[in-house]
Enzyme design. Structure first.
Site, PDB file in Angstrom:
ATOM      1  NE  ARG A  13      -4.278  -1.358   0.037  1.00 33.24           N
ATOM      2  CZ  ARG A  13      -4.420  -2.359  -0.831  1.00 33.24           C
ATOM      3  NH1 ARG A  13      -3.495  -2.641  -1.701  1.00 33.24           N
ATOM      4  NH2 ARG A  13      -5.545  -3.072  -0.836  1.00 33.24           N
ATOM      5  CG  HIS A  27      -3.682  -0.994  -6.929  1.00 37.20           C
ATOM      6  ND1 HIS A  27      -4.092  -0.315  -5.807  1.00 37.20           N
ATOM      7  CD2 HIS A  27      -3.724  -2.316  -6.588  1.00 37.20           C
ATOM      8  CE1 HIS A  27      -4.390  -1.179  -4.839  1.00 37.20           C
ATOM      9  NE2 HIS A  27      -4.174  -2.412  -5.301  1.00 37.20           N
TER      10      HIS A  27
HETATM   11  P1  NDP Z   1      -1.945 -10.958   5.432  1.00 38.92           P
HETATM   12  O1  NDP Z   1      -2.875 -10.336   6.403  1.00 38.92           O
HETATM   13  O2  NDP Z   1      -2.079 -12.407   5.124  1.00 38.92           O
HETATM   14  O3  NDP Z   1      -0.430 -10.705   5.871  1.00 38.92           O
HETATM   15  C1  NDP Z   1       0.001  -9.512   6.423  1.00 38.92           C
HETATM   16  C2  NDP Z   1       1.403  -9.712   6.968  1.00 38.92           C
HETATM   17  O4  NDP Z   1       1.873  -8.448   7.471  1.00 38.92           O
HETATM   18  C3  NDP Z   1       1.435 -10.688   8.137  1.00 38.92           C
HETATM   19  O5  NDP Z   1       2.609 -11.464   8.085  1.00 38.92           O
HETATM   20  C4  NDP Z   1       1.464  -9.763   9.343  1.00 38.92           C
HETATM   21  O6  NDP Z   1       2.086 -10.294  10.501  1.00 38.92           O
HETATM   22  C5  NDP Z   1       2.308  -8.631   8.808  1.00 38.92           C
HETATM   23  N1  NDP Z   1       2.103  -7.417   9.613  1.00 38.92           N
HETATM   24  C6  NDP Z   1       0.946  -6.732   9.803  1.00 38.92           C
HETATM   25  N2  NDP Z   1       1.150  -5.684  10.624  1.00 38.92           N
HETATM   26  C7  NDP Z   1       2.461  -5.715  10.962  1.00 38.92           C
HETATM   27  C8  NDP Z   1       3.275  -4.921  11.786  1.00 38.92           C
HETATM   28  N3  NDP Z   1       2.788  -3.856  12.450  1.00 38.92           N
HETATM   29  N4  NDP Z   1       4.580  -5.254  11.922  1.00 38.92           N
HETATM   30  C9  NDP Z   1       5.087  -6.331  11.269  1.00 38.92           C
HETATM   31  N5  NDP Z   1       4.376  -7.137  10.469  1.00 38.92           N
HETATM   32  C10 NDP Z   1       3.063  -6.825  10.317  1.00 38.92           C
HETATM   33  O7  NDP Z   1      -2.088 -10.106   4.077  1.00 38.92           O
HETATM   34  P2  NDP Z   1      -1.793 -10.559   2.576  1.00 38.92           P
HETATM   35  O8  NDP Z   1      -0.468 -11.211   2.525  1.00 38.92           O
HETATM   36  O9  NDP Z   1      -2.954 -11.289   2.019  1.00 38.92           O
HETATM   37  O10 NDP Z   1      -1.760  -9.132   1.852  1.00 38.92           O
HETATM   38  C11 NDP Z   1      -0.816  -8.141   2.238  1.00 38.92           C
HETATM   39  C12 NDP Z   1      -1.198  -6.810   1.614  1.00 38.92           C
HETATM   40  O11 NDP Z   1      -0.925  -6.813   0.218  1.00 38.92           O
HETATM   41  C13 NDP Z   1      -2.682  -6.458   1.682  1.00 38.92           C
HETATM   42  O12 NDP Z   1      -3.033  -5.948   2.953  1.00 38.92           O
HETATM   43  C14 NDP Z   1      -2.793  -5.405   0.605  1.00 38.92           C
HETATM   44  O13 NDP Z   1      -2.535  -4.142   1.168  1.00 38.92           O
HETATM   45  C15 NDP Z   1      -1.677  -5.769  -0.373  1.00 38.92           C
HETATM   46  N6  NDP Z   1      -2.210  -6.230  -1.671  1.00 38.92           N
HETATM   47  C16 NDP Z   1      -1.877  -5.550  -2.806  1.00 38.92           C
HETATM   48  C17 NDP Z   1      -2.316  -5.963  -4.043  1.00 38.92           C
HETATM   49  C18 NDP Z   1      -1.901  -5.248  -5.285  1.00 38.92           C
HETATM   50  O14 NDP Z   1      -2.382  -5.560  -6.379  1.00 38.92           O
HETATM   51  N7  NDP Z   1      -0.995  -4.291  -5.207  1.00 38.92           N
HETATM   52  C19 NDP Z   1      -3.181  -7.140  -4.192  1.00 38.92           C
HETATM   53  C20 NDP Z   1      -3.462  -7.801  -2.942  1.00 38.92           C
HETATM   54  C21 NDP Z   1      -2.994  -7.352  -1.729  1.00 38.92           C
HETATM   55  P3  NDP Z   1       1.454 -11.559  11.275  1.00 38.92           P
HETATM   56  O15 NDP Z   1       1.650 -12.719  10.323  1.00 38.92           O
HETATM   57  O16 NDP Z   1       2.257 -11.664  12.486  1.00 38.92           O
HETATM   58  O17 NDP Z   1       0.000 -11.240  11.481  1.00 38.92           O
END
Ligand code: NDP
Length: 302
Positions: A217, A265
């Site tokens: 993002r 995007h």
């Molecule tokens: P998930 O919720 O499966 O994974 C998020 C990861 O980020 C987890 O490992 C989580 O940790 C980690 N995380 C969250 N907050 C923190 C923090 N404060 N500090 C450290 N680590 C953190 O999401 P997805 O993998 O499915 O998707 C990730 C992002 O990709 C989406 O939120 C979206 O914004 C983006 N996206 C972009 C797309 C595009 O076309 N550009 C398409 C799809 C998604 P933990 O495992 O410990 O919870």
């Protein structure tokens, strides 16, 4: 109307049938209280969930839920999209853009001028990758890069184990993950904790000339700090798919910047056929009294 469901209508119809569910797809209802489930897209019409008193869950078509997670009218469980097609697309986008820079493809594609420059790139095993986010997308991306022999260190909020990756968490984990990295890949959700995770301080940690890829993002990066780091050479290139303002305004300095690649995007999108399978499987679980998968934790914001 059928048009509004678009390619989701046939995909969902097939997926519901396969799960043994009898579901009617509607867009406009006389009595919102009769709706059992809401399939939601941020570009869709629903902003106020209050009238949907009978809804058992809201199923987001998007993986990122930052636009809806804080909606005070949403009291039903919120499910985010984890879709095999979305994951595969993200693996392809990240791998392609990492390999572009790893292999120095631009030198050959853009500078074909009759000069023989026999400089071979290093092997992937000599490159360090910092991967922020080890969720559905991050862990798949990390494993794909590790399979190509990149040295991948992943960082997440809670401790993880992903085969082939070194996994770190917490504040010290972030510093150790970024230190000396040749590539930084952002696959974190947007929450108050992740805004500006790449700032002047953290951008100084990777190796000089490192490449940043942001398919997560836009606000994960402090744009002014990035422009400064690109200018002074600390960051060699930024490949950005997401932005604070989308579409990225034509006058934004990223568009014309020689060290920035903008993609609109499109790193990955929800694919109707695979997304329908995820939605139908979750509704079947809910109807059978089983816990749904990928329910958003409102307190965490993702
Ligand atoms: P998930 O919720 O499966 O994974 C998020 C990861 O980020 C987890 O490992 C989580 O940790 C980690 N995380 C969250 N907050 C923190 C923090 N404060 N500090 C450290 N680590 C953190 O999401 P997805 O993998 O499915 O998707 C990730 C992002 O990709 C989406 O939120 C979206 O914004 C983006 N996206 C972009 C797309 C595009 O076309 N550009 C398409 C799809 C998604 P933990 O495992 O410990 O919870």
């Amino acid at each position: 109307s059928a048009e509004q469901w678009g390619p989701y209508r046939p995909a969902l119809t097939r997926a519901f049938e396969a799960e043994g569910l009898d579901v009617e797809l509607v867009t406009e209802v006389e009595d919102p209280a009769t709706v059992d489930y809401i399939v939601h897209s941020p570009s869709g019409p629903i902003r106020d969930f209050t009238p949907y008193t009978g809804a058992k869950a809201v199923l987001s078509l998007w993986a990122g839920v930052e636009e809806i997670v804080g909606n005070a009218t949403l009291t039903q469980p919120l499910v985010r999209m984890v879709d095999a097609g979305l994951t595969e697309g993200m693996v392809e986008w990240v791998t392609g853009h990492v390999l572009r820079h790893h292999l120095g493809m631009d030198d050959h594609i853009l500078n074909q001028d009759g000069t023989w420059r026999p400089v071979a790139p290093p092997l992937a095993r000599q490159r360090r990758v910092a991967l922020l986010g080890l969720g559905a997308l991050g862990s798949a991306v990390g494993q794909a890069l590790a399979a190509l022999n990149f040295q991948v260190t992943g960082w997440s909020r809670s401790a993880h184990e992903v085969p082939g990756l070194q996994c770190l968490s917490g504040d010290e984990g972030l510093e150790a993950t970024l230190k000396g990295a040749d590539f930084v890949i952002l696959l974190l959700p947007l929450t108050p904790q992740t805004i500006d995770v790449m700032n002047a301080r953290t951008m100084a940690l990777p190796t000089r000339g490192a490449v940043i890829l942001n398919p997560g993002r836009g606000p994960l990066i402090d744009d002014a700090a990035l422009l400064k780091a690109l200018e002074d050479g600390q960051i060699g290139h930024a490949t950005l798919d997401v932005f604070r303002t989308e579409p990225l305004p034509p006058e934004h300095p990223f568009w014309a910047h020689p060290k920035v690649t903008v993609t609109p995007h499109i790193a990955s999108e929800t694919r109707p056929v695979t997304a329908a399978l995820a939605i139908a499987a979750n509704i079947r679980r809910s109807e059978d009294g089983e816990p749904m998968m990928h329910v958003v934790d409102r307190a965490r914001g993702y």
